[in-house]
Design a protein around this motif. Structure first.
Motif, mmCIF file in Angstrom:
data_model
loop_
_atom_site.group_PDB
_atom_site.id
_atom_site.type_symbol
_atom_site.label_atom_id
_atom_site.label_comp_id
_atom_site.label_asym_id
_atom_site.label_seq_id
_atom_site.Cartn_x
_atom_site.Cartn_y
_atom_site.Cartn_z
ATOM 1 N N LEU A 10 -6.707 -18.176 8.623
ATOM 2 C CA LEU A 10 -7.902 -17.708 8.046
ATOM 3 C C LEU A 10 -7.287 -16.557 6.932
ATOM 4 O O LEU A 10 -7.217 -16.625 5.828
ATOM 5 N N LEU A 11 -6.321 -15.347 7.608
ATOM 6 C CA LEU A 11 -5.921 -14.653 6.771
ATOM 7 C C LEU A 11 -4.810 -15.307 5.795
ATOM 8 O O LEU A 11 -4.369 -15.110 4.587
ATOM 9 N N LYS A 12 -4.498 -16.309 6.150
ATOM 10 C CA LYS A 12 -3.539 -16.698 5.279
ATOM 11 C C LYS A 12 -4.220 -17.305 3.857
ATOM 12 O O LYS A 12 -3.908 -17.323 3.435
ATOM 13 N N SER A 13 -5.408 -18.035 4.295
ATOM 14 C CA SER A 13 -6.271 -18.671 3.302
ATOM 15 C C SER A 13 -6.659 -18.430 2.514
ATOM 16 O O SER A 13 -6.460 -17.924 0.986
ATOM 17 N N VAL A 14 -6.998 -17.409 2.805
ATOM 18 C CA VAL A 14 -7.640 -15.623 2.141
ATOM 19 C C VAL A 14 -6.728 -14.826 1.270
ATOM 20 O O VAL A 14 -7.064 -14.371 0.233
ATOM 21 N N SER A 15 -5.045 -14.781 1.722
ATOM 22 C CA SER A 15 -4.658 -13.784 0.812
ATOM 23 C C SER A 15 -3.364 -14.930 0.321
ATOM 24 O O SER A 15 -3.367 -13.447 0.035
ATOM 25 N N VAL B 112 -13.815 -6.428 5.150
ATOM 26 C CA VAL B 112 -13.765 -6.300 4.506
ATOM 27 C C VAL B 112 -13.577 -5.049 4.101
ATOM 28 O O VAL B 112 -12.823 -4.995 2.430
ATOM 29 N N GLU B 113 -13.643 -3.836 4.461
ATOM 30 C CA GLU B 113 -12.944 -2.364 4.363
ATOM 31 C C GLU B 113 -11.346 -2.679 3.823
ATOM 32 O O GLU B 113 -11.324 -1.856 3.021
ATOM 33 N N ALA B 114 -10.849 -3.363 4.779
ATOM 34 C CA ALA B 114 -9.229 -3.667 4.436
ATOM 35 C C ALA B 114 -9.397 -4.488 3.125
ATOM 36 O O ALA B 114 -7.831 -5.117 3.136
ATOM 37 N N GLY B 115 -10.192 -5.368 2.835
ATOM 38 C CA GLY B 115 -9.821 -5.635 1.068
ATOM 39 C C GLY B 115 -9.794 -7.504 1.593
ATOM 40 O O GLY B 115 -8.793 -8.269 0.870
ATOM 41 N N ILE B 116 -9.914 -7.557 2.651
ATOM 42 C CA ILE B 116 -9.713 -9.251 3.062
ATOM 43 C C ILE B 116 -11.136 -9.407 3.181
ATOM 44 O O ILE B 116 -11.099 -10.352 4.901
ATOM 45 N N THR C 116 -1.423 0.482 5.599
ATOM 46 C CA THR C 116 -3.100 -0.414 6.035
ATOM 47 C C THR C 116 -2.795 -2.091 5.018
ATOM 48 O O THR C 116 -1.744 -2.871 5.266
ATOM 49 N N ALA C 117 -4.134 -2.949 5.343
ATOM 50 C CA ALA C 117 -3.586 -4.709 5.524
ATOM 51 C C ALA C 117 -2.952 -5.103 3.926
ATOM 52 O O ALA C 117 -2.391 -6.212 4.155
ATOM 53 N N GLN C 118 -3.507 -3.746 2.714
ATOM 54 C CA GLN C 118 -3.454 -4.360 1.452
ATOM 55 C C GLN C 118 -1.593 -4.470 1.404
ATOM 56 O O GLN C 118 -1.002 -5.536 0.565
ATOM 57 N N GLU C 119 -1.301 -3.162 2.437
ATOM 58 C CA GLU C 119 0.440 -3.207 1.878
ATOM 59 C C GLU C 119 0.977 -4.667 2.761
ATOM 60 O O GLU C 119 1.997 -4.994 2.341
ATOM 61 N N PHE C 120 0.493 -4.460 4.074
ATOM 62 C CA PHE C 120 0.783 -5.694 4.966
ATOM 63 C C PHE C 120 1.141 -6.672 4.155
ATOM 64 O O PHE C 120 2.005 -7.657 3.929
ATOM 65 N N ILE C 121 0.048 -7.408 3.625
ATOM 66 C CA ILE C 121 -0.033 -8.721 2.674
ATOM 67 C C ILE C 121 0.517 -8.772 1.981
ATOM 68 O O ILE C 121 1.615 -9.681 1.462
ATOM 69 N N ALA C 122 1.447 -8.325 0.320
ATOM 70 C CA ALA C 122 1.957 -7.425 -0.688
ATOM 71 C C ALA C 122 3.455 -7.703 0.643
ATOM 72 O O ALA C 122 4.093 -8.416 -0.016
ATOM 73 N N ALA D 148 -2.532 -1.169 13.947
ATOM 74 C CA ALA D 148 -4.362 -1.323 14.287
ATOM 75 C C ALA D 148 -3.629 -1.606 12.229
ATOM 76 O O ALA D 148 -4.200 -0.771 11.528
ATOM 77 N N LEU D 149 -4.393 -2.361 11.826
ATOM 78 C CA LEU D 149 -4.548 -2.691 10.262
ATOM 79 C C LEU D 149 -6.260 -3.435 10.236
ATOM 80 O O LEU D 149 -6.612 -2.674 8.834
ATOM 81 N N ALA D 150 -6.848 -4.290 10.649
ATOM 82 C CA ALA D 150 -8.216 -4.446 10.382
ATOM 83 C C ALA D 150 -8.879 -4.585 11.783
ATOM 84 O O ALA D 150 -7.629 -6.030 12.274
#
Length: 321
Positions: A168-173, A237-241, A137-143, A218-220
């Motif tokens: 953008l991903l770096k900025s919001v996550s 949005v569904e992926a929490g980002i 998932t995207a959240q697992e990837f970000i962690a 693919a994550l999002a």
């Protein structure tokens, strides 16, 4: 009286001459400059080129060139004769990002040096990872990215939409991703497939086969809602980002001062092609929504995108090199 008659005849003759280019257009091969073999711009260029060729009976040659975020082929068309025989498949890189990235050296003006013809398609980028990354998932990837601290992501080049989406991903996550630019989306795809750079933001058309085969995960997608062409991939949005929203777009442009009747003829033909059910279905399967527009609508879109992305590029400190 004779003077007025002569003037009327002269004006009528001039008007006829002004219409003549469109009446006989096209009478020779058209060259459509794409950007990056294997990219969405290249795919769309080849699709519409084939349909135009079938419609008009004249060769429509796709000339795809990589490098400098798409500014090279864009500059070629900006300096081409304004007769409708040299067109470019434009997108965010050379028409939006380049305005800021190459503020002092950009050899063309995206708004002044082109006649917009029509939007061709809109879509999303997909956050894709190499299967070696332990995340589903995207959240697992970000962690995971935060723990690692040195993960890199590949883009199709500085200032391309894949680069901007990564920022953008770096900025919001807060994920500390390192940017690695490549010459094209195809090169970025190869890098991710090999594991050289394990992350990227690719268009569905670029990553379609690899996602289907499981060679990439693919994550999002970069939108607030799921994209119709990729219904199985969650939205950002569904992926929490929330906030990672970046629209992929492509449009055909001609050199400035191309006669309005020729622009109208191109717009009409491309509009019919893009509105055809076959085109709509084919594009969606590749993750792009066929989207025809008027020339003015495309011009307004470019202007609004420049205003939107300029502060993002400046705040992220993105440089052309």
């Amino acid at each position: 009286m004779r003077t007025l008659v002569c003037l009327a005849v002269a004006l009528g003759f001039s008007a006829a001459l002004a219409q003549e280019p469109a009446a006989i257009y096209p009478f020779k091969a058209i060259r459509l400059f794409g950007q990056g073999t294997g990219s969405t711009a290249d795919y769309l260029s080849r699709f519409v080129a084939q349909r135009l060729q079938e419609r008009w009976g004249q060769p429509v040659i796709v000339d795809s060139r990589s490098g400098a975020g798409g500014t090279i082929p864009t500059d070629i068309v900006a300096k081409s004769p304004p007769d409708g025989y040299n067109l470019v498949m434009g997108h965010a890189g050379p028409f939006v990002s380049a305005v800021t990235l190459y503020a002092k050296t950009l050899p063309y003006d995206p708004l002044k040096d082109f006649e917009p013809v029509t939007m061709v398609g809109t879509g999303v980028t997909v956050l894709v990872i190499h299967p070696s990354i332990p995340a589903s998932t995207a959240q697992e990837f970000i962690a995971y990215a935060k723990r690692k601290g040195d993960l890199s992501y590949a883009s199709a080049g500085n200032g391309t939409i894949s680069h901007l989406t990564g920022e953008l991903l770096k900025s919001v996550s807060g994920a500390p991703l390192l940017h690695v630019p490549y010459k094209s989306a195809g090169n970025a795809l190869t890098a991710v497939l090999s594991g050289e750079v394990p992350v990227s933001f690719l268009s569905p058309v670029t990553a379609h086969a690899q996602l289907k085969s499981g060679k990439l995960r693919a994550l999002a997608v970069s939108s607030a809602m799921r994209f119709p062409g990729t219904p199985d991939i969650p939205s950002a949005v569904e992926a929490g980002i929330s906030g990672m929203e970046a629209k992929l777009w492509f449009g055909v442009f001609a050199p400035a001062r191309t006669p309005a009747p020729i622009v109208a003829k191109l717009n009409g033909a491309l509009g019919e092609i893009l509105r055809a059910p076959e085109t709509q279905d084919t594009f969606l399967k590749q993750g792009v929504a066929a989207t025809a527009s008027s020339p003015d609508e495309l011009r307004d879109w470019v202007r609004s995108e420049v205003a939107r992305w300029t502060p993002v590029i400046q705040n992220a400190g993105i440089r052309a090199d």
